[in-house]
Design a protein around this motif. Sequence first.
Motif, PDB file in Angstrom:
ATOM      1  N   ALA A  66       0.815  -1.214   0.000  1.00 28.23           N
ATOM      2  CA  ALA A  66       0.000   0.000   0.000  1.00 28.23           C
ATOM      3  C   ALA A  66       0.844   1.257   0.000  1.00 28.23           C
ATOM      4  N   GLU A  67       2.107   1.150   0.390  1.00 27.92           N
ATOM      5  CA  GLU A  67       2.941   2.352   0.460  1.00 27.92           C
ATOM      6  C   GLU A  67       4.272   2.221  -0.271  1.00 27.92           C
ATOM      7  N   HIS A  68       4.514   1.088  -0.907  1.00 27.54           N
ATOM      8  CA  HIS A  68       5.749   0.908  -1.666  1.00 27.54           C
ATOM      9  C   HIS A  68       5.411   0.382  -3.054  1.00 27.54           C
ATOM     10  N   ALA A  69       5.896   1.071  -4.080  1.00 26.51           N
ATOM     11  CA  ALA A  69       5.629   0.650  -5.449  1.00 26.51           C
ATOM     12  C   ALA A  69       6.413  -0.589  -5.823  1.00 26.51           C
ATOM     13  N   THR A  70       7.522  -0.831  -5.138  1.00 25.43           N
ATOM     14  CA  THR A  70       8.375  -1.965  -5.468  1.00 25.43           C
ATOM     15  C   THR A  70       8.488  -2.885  -4.258  1.00 25.43           C
ATOM     16  N   VAL A  71       8.030  -4.115  -4.398  1.00 22.20           N
ATOM     17  CA  VAL A  71       8.151  -5.129  -3.351  1.00 22.20           C
ATOM     18  C   VAL A  71       8.596  -6.411  -4.041  1.00 22.20           C
ATOM     19  N   VAL A  72       9.813  -6.858  -3.758  1.00 26.36           N
ATOM     20  CA  VAL A  72      10.351  -8.026  -4.455  1.00 26.36           C
ATOM     21  C   VAL A  72      10.716  -9.115  -3.456  1.00 26.36           C
ATOM     22  N   TYR A  73      10.627 -10.365  -3.933  1.00 30.10           N
ATOM     23  CA  TYR A  73      10.779 -11.543  -3.082  1.00 30.10           C
ATOM     24  C   TYR A  73      11.773 -12.492  -3.724  1.00 30.10           C
ATOM     25  N   ALA A  74      12.609 -13.109  -2.883  1.00 30.90           N
ATOM     26  CA  ALA A  74      13.526 -14.136  -3.368  1.00 30.90           C
ATOM     27  C   ALA A  74      13.617 -15.251  -2.346  1.00 30.90           C
ATOM     28  N   GLU A  75      13.512 -16.493  -2.821  1.00 29.47           N
ATOM     29  CA  GLU A  75      13.684 -17.665  -1.972  1.00 29.47           C
ATOM     30  C   GLU A  75      15.134 -18.118  -2.083  1.00 29.47           C
ATOM     31  N   LEU A  76      15.844 -18.161  -0.961  1.00 37.40           N
ATOM     32  CA  LEU A  76      17.282 -18.421  -0.982  1.00 37.40           C
ATOM     33  C   LEU A  76      17.627 -19.885  -0.751  1.00 37.40           C
ATOM     34  N   ALA A  77      16.640 -20.715  -0.441  1.00 39.49           N
ATOM     35  CA  ALA A  77      16.875 -22.158  -0.292  1.00 39.49           C
ATOM     36  C   ALA A  77      15.543 -22.864  -0.417  1.00 39.49           C
ATOM     37  N   ASP A  78      15.610 -24.163  -0.777  1.00 42.77           N
ATOM     38  CA  ASP A  78      14.366 -24.924  -0.865  1.00 42.77           C
ATOM     39  C   ASP A  78      13.974 -25.444   0.519  1.00 42.77           C
ATOM     40  N   ALA A  79      12.897 -26.204   0.570  1.00 41.43           N
ATOM     41  CA  ALA A  79      12.370 -26.661   1.858  1.00 41.43           C
ATOM     42  C   ALA A  79      13.354 -27.556   2.596  1.00 41.43           C
ATOM     43  N   ASP A  80      14.226 -28.241   1.873  1.00 38.12           N
ATOM     44  CA  ASP A  80      15.210 -29.128   2.503  1.00 38.12           C
ATOM     45  C   ASP A  80      16.470 -28.397   2.945  1.00 38.12           C
ATOM     46  N   GLY A  81      16.553 -27.091   2.682  1.00 39.78           N
ATOM     47  CA  GLY A  81      17.714 -26.321   3.097  1.00 39.78           C
ATOM     48  C   GLY A  81      18.821 -26.243   2.061  1.00 39.78           C
ATOM     49  N   THR A  82      18.574 -26.706   0.833  1.00 41.96           N
ATOM     50  CA  THR A  82      19.577 -26.597  -0.229  1.00 41.96           C
ATOM     51  C   THR A  82      19.577 -25.178  -0.772  1.00 41.96           C
ATOM     52  N   ALA A  83      20.710 -24.504  -0.659  1.00 42.60           N
ATOM     53  CA  ALA A  83      20.786 -23.093  -1.039  1.00 42.60           C
ATOM     54  C   ALA A  83      20.615 -22.912  -2.542  1.00 42.60           C
ATOM     55  N   THR A  84      19.881 -21.858  -2.917  1.00 37.08           N
ATOM     56  CA  THR A  84      19.739 -21.487  -4.320  1.00 37.08           C
ATOM     57  C   THR A  84      21.027 -20.844  -4.795  1.00 37.08           C
ATOM     58  N   ALA A  85      21.433 -21.141  -6.016  1.00 39.81           N
ATOM     59  CA  ALA A  85      22.668 -20.565  -6.553  1.00 39.81           C
ATOM     60  C   ALA A  85      22.565 -19.040  -6.557  1.00 39.81           C
ATOM     61  N   PRO A  86      23.598 -18.324  -6.060  1.00 41.01           N
ATOM     62  CA  PRO A  86      23.529 -16.856  -6.010  1.00 41.01           C
ATOM     63  C   PRO A  86      23.211 -16.217  -7.360  1.00 41.01           C
ATOM     64  N   GLN A  87      23.737 -16.780  -8.436  1.00 40.77           N
ATOM     65  CA  GLN A  87      23.476 -16.210  -9.748  1.00 40.77           C
ATOM     66  C   GLN A  87      21.993 -16.324 -10.113  1.00 40.77           C
ATOM     67  N   ASP A  88      21.366 -17.434  -9.709  1.00 37.54           N
ATOM     68  CA  ASP A  88      19.933 -17.599  -9.980  1.00 37.54           C
ATOM     69  C   ASP A  88      19.098 -16.618  -9.157  1.00 37.54           C
ATOM     70  N   VAL A  89      19.503 -16.396  -7.896  1.00 41.16           N
ATOM     71  CA  VAL A  89      18.777 -15.430  -7.061  1.00 41.16           C
ATOM     72  C   VAL A  89      18.842 -14.045  -7.684  1.00 41.16           C
ATOM     73  N   LEU A  90      20.025 -13.638  -8.117  1.00 35.39           N
ATOM     74  CA  LEU A  90      20.173 -12.307  -8.721  1.00 35.39           C
ATOM     75  C   LEU A  90      19.376 -12.197 -10.018  1.00 35.39           C
ATOM     76  N   GLY A  91      19.347 -13.272 -10.807  1.00 33.69           N
ATOM     77  CA  GLY A  91      18.546 -13.249 -12.028  1.00 33.69           C
ATOM     78  C   GLY A  91      17.070 -13.056 -11.721  1.00 33.69           C
ATOM     79  N   HIS A  92      16.593 -13.723 -10.674  1.00 35.85           N
ATOM     80  CA  HIS A  92      15.194 -13.574 -10.272  1.00 35.85           C
ATOM     81  C   HIS A  92      14.913 -12.141  -9.817  1.00 35.85           C
ATOM     82  N   LEU A  93      15.810 -11.571  -9.013  1.00 36.22           N
ATOM     83  CA  LEU A  93      15.590 -10.215  -8.513  1.00 36.22           C
ATOM     84  C   LEU A  93      15.626  -9.196  -9.650  1.00 36.22           C
TER      85      LEU A  93
END
Length: 436
Positions: free
Chosen positions: A158-185
Amino acid sequence: MEQPASSSQSRPDDNRFGSLLRRLRGAAGLTQEELAAAADLGVRTLRDLELGVSVRPQRRTVERLAIALRVTPAEREALIERARTARIVGSGTDRGATGDGAAPGHSLPRDPAGFVGRAEELGMLLDGGPHGGVTVVGGPPGAGKTTVVIHAAHLLTAEHATVVYAELADADGTATAPQDVLGHLLTALGVESGRIPATHGGRLAAYQRLASGRRGVLVLDNPQSEQQVRPLLPAGTGWRVLVAARRRLAGLPATHRIVLDALPEDEALRLLATAVGADRTAREPAAAAELVELCGRLPLALRVVANRLSSRPAWTLQSLAERLRDPRRRLDRLSVGDLEVRGAIAASYRQLPPAARSAVRRMALLPEPSCDDATLHALAGPGAGPAATGALHDSGLLLPADAPGRHRLHPLIALYCAEQATEDDTTAVEGFTGPP
């Protein structure tokens, strides 16, 4: 259920009345539908007031809202003053001074349906302190860390035009590759896929360049370490960062640290009633109260129970309570679809060092899953106690008890850890007489 706001909303300076109204509603734990009904307003009217696209509210409307929200006198006066000076804002999107031509966006998962309670924690997340602040939400597995953070982020649209989300690991705790996170963002920030740099360094530079010219909210879900989070913190001061983490992430410079626990009894009952129907729980109040306690008032367990009841309308609450009474089978039955209490606990348990695993297994075998520092250190083994205690608190599996220097396990976590106990653990606890 509330509808997420669109990306064409006002900047916070334009909509001071709507921003305060939304924050007070969040702190009261009310949906837009609930507040509209209590204040005798239409839901559309309330939504427009929060987004700043409605006409300046009349004094009697503000008074009804203040009564429905049960605000303090100071908060009532603040609402009245902001209503008096309210401006009607347009629907144009604030593109930010990035020079990239990329439009801000929202990349949030859906707002959790039937959100209940957590008013104090929501208030901290929504107020958030100065721009550039980081709020870390922790707590035991299944306490609803991600749910609370995502719900708060939806309110902040309601007060921010930009709200972005990134999941940094899956449910089992395996970290998402940093390059993939940055691509998503970068995609969430409006960069076309063909213009996203190929290298990690190029993506990080592009991300920081885009973020530095904007104001917004960054939601980071399930990071495994501080090293995952630090490069993603925007360099500018116009961002609020919300982190939902299994680990404490003590190395981050957090503005706020929120540790979720089990829900209070009234909120747990309300969550169950919201999910399965108030009429259904009202017909069996004793069974509803028993289910809440068998779930340890843990939000994930309550949602599993609610889903099982919703998918089996012929079941009574009493019949499900009877199935959960046996502690040896309780975790087996607190599972439906991809919602599984045992799996959530296991993901945190697997990340513990060996001495911490031994300590928590042995603690779970004590007559009461609660002990002091000296006992926990003795259960961990010679020389391993302090490190094991720290690892357990960092994981969220161990919670502070009712006195300094004492620790406790949530009942469902104690059940899981007791399941993992080895013969050596059982022997050690049987011969344990207390710390030296």
